[in-house]
Design a protein around this motif. Structure first.
Motif, PDB file in Angstrom:
ATOM      1  N   LEU A  81       0.844  -1.197   0.000  1.00  0.00           N
ATOM      2  CA  LEU A  81       0.000   0.000   0.000  1.00  0.00           C
ATOM      3  C   LEU A  81       0.883   1.252   0.000  1.00  0.00           C
ATOM      4  CD1 LEU A  81      -2.470  -1.209   2.753  1.00  0.00           C
ATOM      5  CD2 LEU A  81      -2.897  -1.182   0.297  1.00  0.00           C
ATOM      6  N   ALA A  82       0.243   2.389   0.076  1.00  0.00           N
ATOM      7  CA  ALA A  82       0.975   3.659   0.166  1.00  0.00           C
ATOM      8  C   ALA A  82       1.658   3.764   1.532  1.00  0.00           C
ATOM      9  CB  ALA A  82       0.010   4.820  -0.033  1.00  0.00           C
ATOM     10  N   ASP A  83       2.606   4.663   1.650  1.00  0.00           N
ATOM     11  CA  ASP A  83       3.325   4.943   2.903  1.00  0.00           C
ATOM     12  C   ASP A  83       4.060   3.720   3.446  1.00  0.00           C
ATOM     13  OD1 ASP A  83       2.369   7.567   2.825  1.00  0.00           O
ATOM     14  OD2 ASP A  83       0.550   7.019   3.933  1.00  0.00           O
ATOM     15  N   ASN A  84       4.550   2.851   2.566  1.00  0.00           N
ATOM     16  CA  ASN A  84       5.317   1.660   2.947  1.00  0.00           C
ATOM     17  C   ASN A  84       4.567   0.738   3.903  1.00  0.00           C
ATOM     18  OD1 ASN A  84       7.497   2.313   1.314  1.00  0.00           O
ATOM     19  ND2 ASN A  84       8.428   3.566   2.906  1.00  0.00           N
ATOM     20  N   LYS A  85       3.272   0.666   3.755  1.00  0.00           N
ATOM     21  CA  LYS A  85       2.465  -0.256   4.545  1.00  0.00           C
ATOM     22  C   LYS A  85       2.143  -1.476   3.693  1.00  0.00           C
ATOM     23  CE  LYS A  85       0.216   3.123   7.487  1.00  0.00           C
ATOM     24  NZ  LYS A  85      -1.065   3.670   7.924  1.00  0.00           N
ATOM     25  N   VAL A  86       1.898  -2.583   4.364  1.00  0.00           N
ATOM     26  CA  VAL A  86       1.578  -3.831   3.683  1.00  0.00           C
ATOM     27  C   VAL A  86       0.370  -4.454   4.368  1.00  0.00           C
ATOM     28  CG1 VAL A  86       2.411  -6.107   3.012  1.00  0.00           C
ATOM     29  CG2 VAL A  86       4.004  -4.206   3.136  1.00  0.00           C
ATOM     30  N   PHE A  87      -0.664  -4.731   3.587  1.00  0.00           N
ATOM     31  CA  PHE A  87      -1.816  -5.495   4.082  1.00  0.00           C
ATOM     32  C   PHE A  87      -1.585  -6.935   3.676  1.00  0.00           C
ATOM     33  CE2 PHE A  87      -6.042  -7.374   3.274  1.00  0.00           C
ATOM     34  CZ  PHE A  87      -6.581  -7.256   4.540  1.00  0.00           C
ATOM     35  N   TYR A  88      -1.757  -7.854   4.605  1.00  0.00           N
ATOM     36  CA  TYR A  88      -1.557  -9.267   4.302  1.00  0.00           C
ATOM     37  C   TYR A  88      -2.701 -10.086   4.887  1.00  0.00           C
ATOM     38  CZ  TYR A  88      -0.039  -9.817   9.131  1.00  0.00           C
ATOM     39  OH  TYR A  88       0.006  -9.826  10.508  1.00  0.00           O
ATOM     40  N   TYR A  89      -2.938 -11.240   4.264  1.00  0.00           N
ATOM     41  CA  TYR A  89      -3.904 -12.183   4.808  1.00  0.00           C
ATOM     42  C   TYR A  89      -3.520 -13.596   4.399  1.00  0.00           C
ATOM     43  CZ  TYR A  89      -6.180 -12.019   0.192  1.00  0.00           C
ATOM     44  OH  TYR A  89      -6.443 -12.079  -1.154  1.00  0.00           O
ATOM     45  N   HIS A  90      -3.977 -14.551   5.206  1.00  0.00           N
ATOM     46  CA  HIS A  90      -3.690 -15.968   4.974  1.00  0.00           C
ATOM     47  C   HIS A  90      -4.900 -16.628   4.325  1.00  0.00           C
ATOM     48  CE1 HIS A  90      -0.111 -15.717   7.546  1.00  0.00           C
ATOM     49  NE2 HIS A  90      -0.842 -14.925   8.318  1.00  0.00           N
ATOM     50  N   GLY A  91      -4.677 -17.427   3.294  1.00  0.00           N
ATOM     51  CA  GLY A  91      -5.771 -18.136   2.633  1.00  0.00           C
ATOM     52  C   GLY A  91      -6.580 -17.207   1.749  1.00  0.00           C
ATOM     53  N   GLN A  92      -7.903 -17.389   1.778  1.00  0.00           N
ATOM     54  CA  GLN A  92      -8.804 -16.531   1.004  1.00  0.00           C
ATOM     55  C   GLN A  92      -9.213 -15.333   1.839  1.00  0.00           C
ATOM     56  OE1 GLN A  92     -11.973 -19.106  -0.277  1.00  0.00           O
ATOM     57  NE2 GLN A  92     -10.864 -19.687  -2.133  1.00  0.00           N
ATOM     58  N   LEU A  93      -9.548 -14.247   1.160  1.00  0.00           N
ATOM     59  CA  LEU A  93      -9.828 -12.985   1.843  1.00  0.00           C
ATOM     60  C   LEU A  93     -11.029 -13.086   2.775  1.00  0.00           C
ATOM     61  CD1 LEU A  93      -9.152 -10.024   2.279  1.00  0.00           C
ATOM     62  CD2 LEU A  93     -10.575  -9.483   0.304  1.00  0.00           C
ATOM     63  N   ASP A  94     -12.140 -13.645   2.303  1.00  0.00           N
ATOM     64  CA  ASP A  94     -13.343 -13.709   3.152  1.00  0.00           C
ATOM     65  C   ASP A  94     -13.110 -14.575   4.390  1.00  0.00           C
ATOM     66  OD1 ASP A  94     -13.145 -15.915   1.534  1.00  0.00           O
ATOM     67  OD2 ASP A  94     -15.297 -16.095   1.145  1.00  0.00           O
ATOM     68  N   ASN A  95     -12.402 -15.684   4.238  1.00  0.00           N
ATOM     69  CA  ASN A  95     -12.097 -16.530   5.404  1.00  0.00           C
ATOM     70  C   ASN A  95     -11.115 -15.831   6.352  1.00  0.00           C
ATOM     71  OD1 ASN A  95     -13.722 -18.533   4.395  1.00  0.00           O
ATOM     72  ND2 ASN A  95     -12.036 -19.740   3.545  1.00  0.00           N
ATOM     73  N   ALA A  96     -10.169 -15.116   5.799  1.00  0.00           N
ATOM     74  CA  ALA A  96      -9.188 -14.409   6.627  1.00  0.00           C
ATOM     75  C   ALA A  96      -9.860 -13.316   7.452  1.00  0.00           C
ATOM     76  CB  ALA A  96      -8.095 -13.807   5.756  1.00  0.00           C
ATOM     77  N   LEU A  97     -10.852 -12.626   6.872  1.00  0.00           N
ATOM     78  CA  LEU A  97     -11.564 -11.585   7.616  1.00  0.00           C
ATOM     79  C   LEU A  97     -12.420 -12.197   8.726  1.00  0.00           C
ATOM     80  CD1 LEU A  97     -12.578  -9.243   4.658  1.00  0.00           C
ATOM     81  CD2 LEU A  97     -10.751  -8.889   6.344  1.00  0.00           C
ATOM     82  N   LYS A  98     -13.023 -13.360   8.461  1.00  0.00           N
ATOM     83  CA  LYS A  98     -13.844 -14.035   9.484  1.00  0.00           C
ATOM     84  C   LYS A  98     -12.990 -14.580  10.628  1.00  0.00           C
ATOM     85  CE  LYS A  98     -17.346 -15.503   6.184  1.00  0.00           C
ATOM     86  NZ  LYS A  98     -17.889 -16.641   5.424  1.00  0.00           N
ATOM     87  N   THR A  99     -11.834 -15.157  10.301  1.00  0.00           N
ATOM     88  CA  THR A  99     -10.994 -15.798  11.317  1.00  0.00           C
ATOM     89  C   THR A  99      -9.908 -14.866  11.868  1.00  0.00           C
ATOM     90  OG1 THR A  99      -9.522 -16.687   9.612  1.00  0.00           O
ATOM     91  CG2 THR A  99     -11.342 -18.098  10.338  1.00  0.00           C
ATOM     92  N   ASN A 100      -9.913 -13.632  11.430  1.00  0.00           N
ATOM     93  CA  ASN A 100      -8.949 -12.627  11.896  1.00  0.00           C
ATOM     94  C   ASN A 100      -7.498 -13.045  11.615  1.00  0.00           C
ATOM     95  OD1 ASN A 100      -8.531 -10.083  12.914  1.00  0.00           O
ATOM     96  ND2 ASN A 100      -8.291 -10.799  15.017  1.00  0.00           N
ATOM     97  N   THR A 101      -7.256 -13.591  10.423  1.00  0.00           N
ATOM     98  CA  THR A 101      -5.898 -13.962  10.020  1.00  0.00           C
ATOM     99  C   THR A 101      -5.394 -12.979   8.962  1.00  0.00           C
ATOM    100  OG1 THR A 101      -6.817 -15.542   8.446  1.00  0.00           O
ATOM    101  CG2 THR A 101      -6.108 -16.418  10.576  1.00  0.00           C
ATOM    102  N   TRP A 102      -5.471 -11.721   9.284  1.00  0.00           N
ATOM    103  CA  TRP A 102      -5.005 -10.657   8.410  1.00  0.00           C
ATOM    104  C   TRP A 102      -4.275  -9.630   9.269  1.00  0.00           C
ATOM    105  CZ3 TRP A 102      -6.589  -5.766   9.585  1.00  0.00           C
ATOM    106  CH2 TRP A 102      -7.701  -5.656  10.423  1.00  0.00           C
ATOM    107  N   GLY A 103      -3.620  -8.717   8.633  1.00  0.00           N
ATOM    108  CA  GLY A 103      -2.943  -7.670   9.377  1.00  0.00           C
ATOM    109  C   GLY A 103      -2.346  -6.622   8.458  1.00  0.00           C
ATOM    110  N   VAL A 104      -1.843  -5.573   9.071  1.00  0.00           N
ATOM    111  CA  VAL A 104      -1.148  -4.504   8.352  1.00  0.00           C
ATOM    112  C   VAL A 104       0.225  -4.364   9.000  1.00  0.00           C
ATOM    113  CG1 VAL A 104      -1.158  -2.061   7.734  1.00  0.00           C
ATOM    114  CG2 VAL A 104      -3.306  -3.327   7.795  1.00  0.00           C
ATOM    115  N   THR A 105       1.254  -4.368   8.189  1.00  0.00           N
ATOM    116  CA  THR A 105       2.620  -4.261   8.690  1.00  0.00           C
ATOM    117  C   THR A 105       3.412  -3.326   7.778  1.00  0.00           C
ATOM    118  OG1 THR A 105       4.537  -5.537   9.442  1.00  0.00           O
ATOM    119  CG2 THR A 105       3.444  -6.314   7.436  1.00  0.00           C
ATOM    120  N   ASN A 106       4.719  -3.354   7.922  1.00  0.00           N
ATOM    121  CA  ASN A 106       5.593  -2.527   7.085  1.00  0.00           C
ATOM    122  C   ASN A 106       6.764  -3.378   6.609  1.00  0.00           C
ATOM    123  OD1 ASN A 106       7.236  -2.757   9.331  1.00  0.00           O
ATOM    124  ND2 ASN A 106       6.702  -0.747  10.104  1.00  0.00           N
ATOM    125  N   TYR A 107       7.852  -2.750   6.201  1.00  0.00           N
ATOM    126  CA  TYR A 107       9.004  -3.491   5.688  1.00  0.00           C
ATOM    127  C   TYR A 107      10.175  -3.496   6.670  1.00  0.00           C
ATOM    128  CZ  TYR A 107       6.516  -3.126   1.279  1.00  0.00           C
ATOM    129  OH  TYR A 107       5.563  -3.203   0.302  1.00  0.00           O
TER     130      TYR A 107
END
Length: 186
Positions: A81-107
């Protein structure tokens, strides 16, 4: 070559003893020529720094509609993403949002994208030893990201010895979710 000129005895008078004075003029023209020859030799024989390119293997586009089978547990999607941020998720997006297996990090080195990749590899090894080679890292650049962000993500794949990775187009749904989650954390 260098030469030393010796003048003849002055006047030729008998009985007069005069010491001989030698001229010490040295012609340095050949030395300068040799210097330029050496400089030219070393310039032509040295190799300039060669650019290093990372080997990037992309899927074949000749057969449209073919998809690669991938287990959800092996998938890690990274959206720069902008400002050197990274959105990541494990598996498929809808499952990751339900199981909270996503996050925002940097480099950053200590707790950035590299740490997320290493955690995923360790989790895959915990399931089955040597399973880290099955990790599929999908890099989906957003319109707000820049070239440096994509290169940083590819560098993390190389540093962490990820054997399978791909640069994939981002979907509109992923674009919306990534932007919303990045703003919510910011």
């Amino acid at each position: 070559m260098a030469e030393i000129n010796t003048p003849s005895v002055a006047g030729g008078k008998a009985g007069a003893r005069r010491s001989k004075k030698l001229s010490t003029k040295v012609d340095l023209t050949p030395m300068v020529d040799l210097g330029f020859l050496l400089i030219t030799f070393f310039i032509f024989t040295t190799t300039m720094s060669e650019s290093k390119a990372m080997k990037l293997i992309m899927p074949d586009d000749s057969t449209p509609g073919t998809e690669m089978d991938l287990a959800q547990s092996n998938a890690l999607t990274v959206i720069p993403l902008a400002d050197n941020k990274v959105f990541y998720y494990h598996g498929q997006l809808d499952n990751a949002l339900k199981t909270n297996t996503w996050g925002v990090t940097n480099y950053s080195e200590s707790d950035g994208l590299g740490k997320i990749v290493r955690i995923k590899q360790a989790a895959l090894d915990k399931i089955k030893p040597g399973n880290r080679k099955e990790l599929m890292l999908m890099i989906k650049p957003s319109p707000e990201s820049n070239y440096e962000n994509v290169v940083n993500a590819l560098d993390e794949a190389l540093i962490n010895d990820v054997k399978r990775y791909a640069i994939v187009d981002i979907t509109p749904e992923e674009k919306e979710v990534a932007a919303a989650k990045a703003l919510a954390i910011h």
